[in-house]
Design a protein around this motif. Structure first.
Motif, PDB file in Angstrom:
ATOM      1  N   ASP A   1      20.471 -27.536  21.431  1.00  0.00           N
ATOM      2  CA  ASP A   1      21.353 -27.797  22.568  1.00  0.00           C
ATOM      3  C   ASP A   1      22.106 -26.513  22.918  1.00  0.00           C
ATOM      4  O   ASP A   1      23.044 -26.118  22.222  1.00  0.00           O
TER       5      ASP A   1
ATOM      6  N   ARG B   1      27.534 -19.508  24.093  1.00  0.00           N
ATOM      7  CA  ARG B   1      27.200 -20.689  23.274  1.00  0.00           C
ATOM      8  C   ARG B   1      25.704 -20.740  22.995  1.00  0.00           C
ATOM      9  O   ARG B   1      25.269 -21.050  21.889  1.00  0.00           O
ATOM     10  N   ALA B   2      24.907 -20.425  24.011  1.00  0.00           N
ATOM     11  CA  ALA B   2      23.445 -20.499  23.849  1.00  0.00           C
ATOM     12  C   ALA B   2      22.965 -19.488  22.808  1.00  0.00           C
ATOM     13  O   ALA B   2      22.097 -19.802  21.989  1.00  0.00           O
TER      14      ALA B   2
ATOM     15  N   GLY C   1      28.444 -20.069  28.846  1.00  0.00           N
ATOM     16  CA  GLY C   1      27.208 -20.782  28.476  1.00  0.00           C
ATOM     17  C   GLY C   1      26.282 -19.870  27.693  1.00  0.00           C
ATOM     18  O   GLY C   1      25.654 -20.305  26.720  1.00  0.00           O
TER      19      GLY C   1
ATOM     20  N   ALA D   1      20.238 -25.983  32.178  1.00  0.00           N
ATOM     21  CA  ALA D   1      21.589 -26.076  31.605  1.00  0.00           C
ATOM     22  C   ALA D   1      22.136 -24.667  31.364  1.00  0.00           C
ATOM     23  O   ALA D   1      23.319 -24.390  31.611  1.00  0.00           O
TER      24      ALA D   1
ATOM     25  N   GLN E   1      16.655 -27.493  29.205  1.00  0.00           N
ATOM     26  CA  GLN E   1      17.776 -26.665  28.746  1.00  0.00           C
ATOM     27  C   GLN E   1      17.868 -25.339  29.515  1.00  0.00           C
ATOM     28  O   GLN E   1      18.906 -24.694  29.517  1.00  0.00           O
TER      29      GLN E   1
ATOM     30  N   GLY F   1      25.456 -22.669  33.075  1.00  0.00           N
ATOM     31  CA  GLY F   1      26.581 -22.488  32.144  1.00  0.00           C
ATOM     32  C   GLY F   1      27.411 -21.240  32.331  1.00  0.00           C
ATOM     33  O   GLY F   1      28.487 -21.123  31.746  1.00  0.00           O
TER      34      GLY F   1
ATOM     35  N   ALA G   1      24.210 -25.934  25.015  1.00  0.00           N
ATOM     36  CA  ALA G   1      25.630 -26.112  25.371  1.00  0.00           C
ATOM     37  C   ALA G   1      26.430 -26.656  24.186  1.00  0.00           C
ATOM     38  O   ALA G   1      27.571 -27.108  24.348  1.00  0.00           O
TER      39      ALA G   1
END
Ligand code: HEM
Length: 419
Positions: free
Chosen positions: A349, A292-293, A289, A281, A278, A285, A351
């Motif tokens: 997650d 959201r994270a 990103g 990821a 992650q 992002g 994302a």
């Protein structure tokens, strides 16, 4: 439809015993079953009047928004009946925002509301950046290893809020100790010299009162551009705020303002290190990103474990009768893992597209005053960490604090290398 008072169980202390919050995987496993089988769970535990746990997102949301039929009261945090009796006998009744209802609540919230509006909080972003940079530098100074929770997350989030308050850096250790005395009193690590958790809470509240009484005198004489001055000189309905309300105001902002955010940051990093894929990821992002994270960090950790609401009238939820005056426990960590709202909720997650449905900050008239700050603090630190760190890993197991009210990762040993 059959009416019941709900399945009765002591739920093995899942919702009222601090030690049950030490192993969050086990907690969520048990509560997932409860949410599926008994979504409105009546708990009868020794020393506690009955309460009903709301485990579903929909129910926590609906009750929080319906302040005509549900009240917070002075007992909005779950504790043993004896504590409530002692409180009434002493006349020392908490009157912070989370304990007030209706007009009293709105009028008191108004005193500081402007300081927490999105545009105002945005204006403080350069200072949050500066403080985050300081703690990134601190990680460098510490070499390649630290206890991220103790060395970084706690002092970083404390400094952001104390900076707004106008409390000098030299008093930050005292503020940390007193906050742990209020939120972490059940945890043996934070009990200090006190004989029992109740005593620790009382001692901490008394020290807060003494400290903030001095601040009041100072800020009335010389108002500054800080939150302490706003509270010291605050008016409600055209009159100076009452002494008790003012003191509880200081206490709630001083306590709720950092331990919560620190648990979100340290607990989110703990989850990230368990899922190293992650991290990439997150790097891919960009700014969206990170937004959201940060929400996923706050959903995943849900540092405020509950608040209570009291029914003004008899009510039935999912076929379970709750009498007038009956109390429900809003289980935010359970609501945030509700399968009916989040896709694959037990998966961390960064994302996650549905992370913004989180109930970690509550909803309705008591919605967290500091949510804008908390989100910015997590986003800011995460952005800098991801940009500047080459490798990062856990060097031992994390430890969670033992509290059924506000809790999370209190130790997170890590090793890291900067780019
Ligand atoms: C991740 C961090 C945080 C979490 C999870 C959190 C969570 C919460 C929750 C669940 C509530 C009650 C909401 C409700 O009853 O609907 C609340 C209220 C509150 N929070 Fe936060 N909080 C956080 C950070 C902060 C910060 C940074 C501050 C201060 C700067 C703050 C100050 C407050 C205050 C004053 C209230 C009472 C609001 C009212 O009753 O009107 N919180 N918070």
């Amino acid at each position: 439809m059959t009416m019941t008072t709900g399945a009765t169980t002591d739920a093995s202390g899942l919702f009222h015993i601090g030690a049950r919050w030490r192993d969050m995987d086990a907690w969520h496993q048990r509560v997932t079953e409860i949410r599926r089988n008994t979504p409105v769970l009546r708990v009868d535990a020794d020393g506690f009047s009955p309460f009903w746990v709301l485990t579903k997102h929909e129910d926590v949301f609906a009750v929080s928004r319906d302040d005509a039929h549900w009240k917070n009261t002075a007992l909005s945090v779950l504790g043993p009946d004896i504590g409530a009796e002692e409180m009434r006998a002493s006349g020392f009744v908490p009157r912070s925002l989370v304990h007030l209802d209706d007009h009293e609540h709105t009028a008191h919230r108004q005193v500081t509301n402007d300081w927490f509006k999105p545009a105002v909080v945005k204006h403080r972003q350069p200072r949050i950046d500066e403080i985050a940079d300081h703690f990134i530098d601190r990680m460098r100074e510490l070499g390649e290893e630290c206890d991220f929770a103790v060395d970084i997350a706690q002092p970083y989030t404390l400094r952001v809020i104390m900076d707004i308050y106008g409390v000098p850096e030299s008093d930050e250790p005292l503020m940390m100790d007193l906050t742990q005395g209020v939120f972490g009193a059940n945890d043996p690590e934070f009990l200090g010299d006190a004989g029992d958790p109740q005593q620790r809470v009382m001692q901490s509240v008394m020290s807060f009162i003494q400290y903030f009484n001095e601040i009041t005198v100072d800020r009335r004489a010389c108002p500054a551009d800080d939150l302490a001055s706003v509270i010291a000189n605050g008016e409600v309905d055209g009159c100076p705020m009452g002494d008790e309300e003012r003191l509880w105001y200081y206490i709630i902002v001083a306590t709720a303002g950092h331990d919560t955010t620190s648990f979100a940051l340290a607990g989110g990093l703990e989850a990230l290190l368990r899922h190293p894929d992650q991290i990439n990821a997150l790097r891919a992002g960009g700014d969206d990103g990170i937004v959201r994270a940060a929400d996923e960090f706050i959903r995943w950790t849900t540092p405020v474990r509950h608040f209570l609401r009291y029914a003004t009238d008899p009510v039935t939820i999912r076929g379970v009768e709750i009498p007038e005056g009956g109390r429900v426990l809003l289980s935010y960590p359970s609501a945030n893992r509700d399968e009916d709202v989040f896709v694959d909720p037990a998966r961390f997650d960064v994302a996650r597209p549905d992370a913004d449905k989180l109930l970690s900050f509550g909803v309705g008239t008591h919605f967290c005053l500091g949510a804008q700050f908390a989100r910015r603090e997590v986003r800011t630190f995460l952005t800098k960490l991801v940009d500047q760190i080459a490798d990062i890993e856990a060097t031992g197991p994390a430890q969670w604090s033992e509290s059924h009210f506000v809790s999370g990762v209190k130790h997170l040993p890590i090793r890291y290398r900067f780019r």
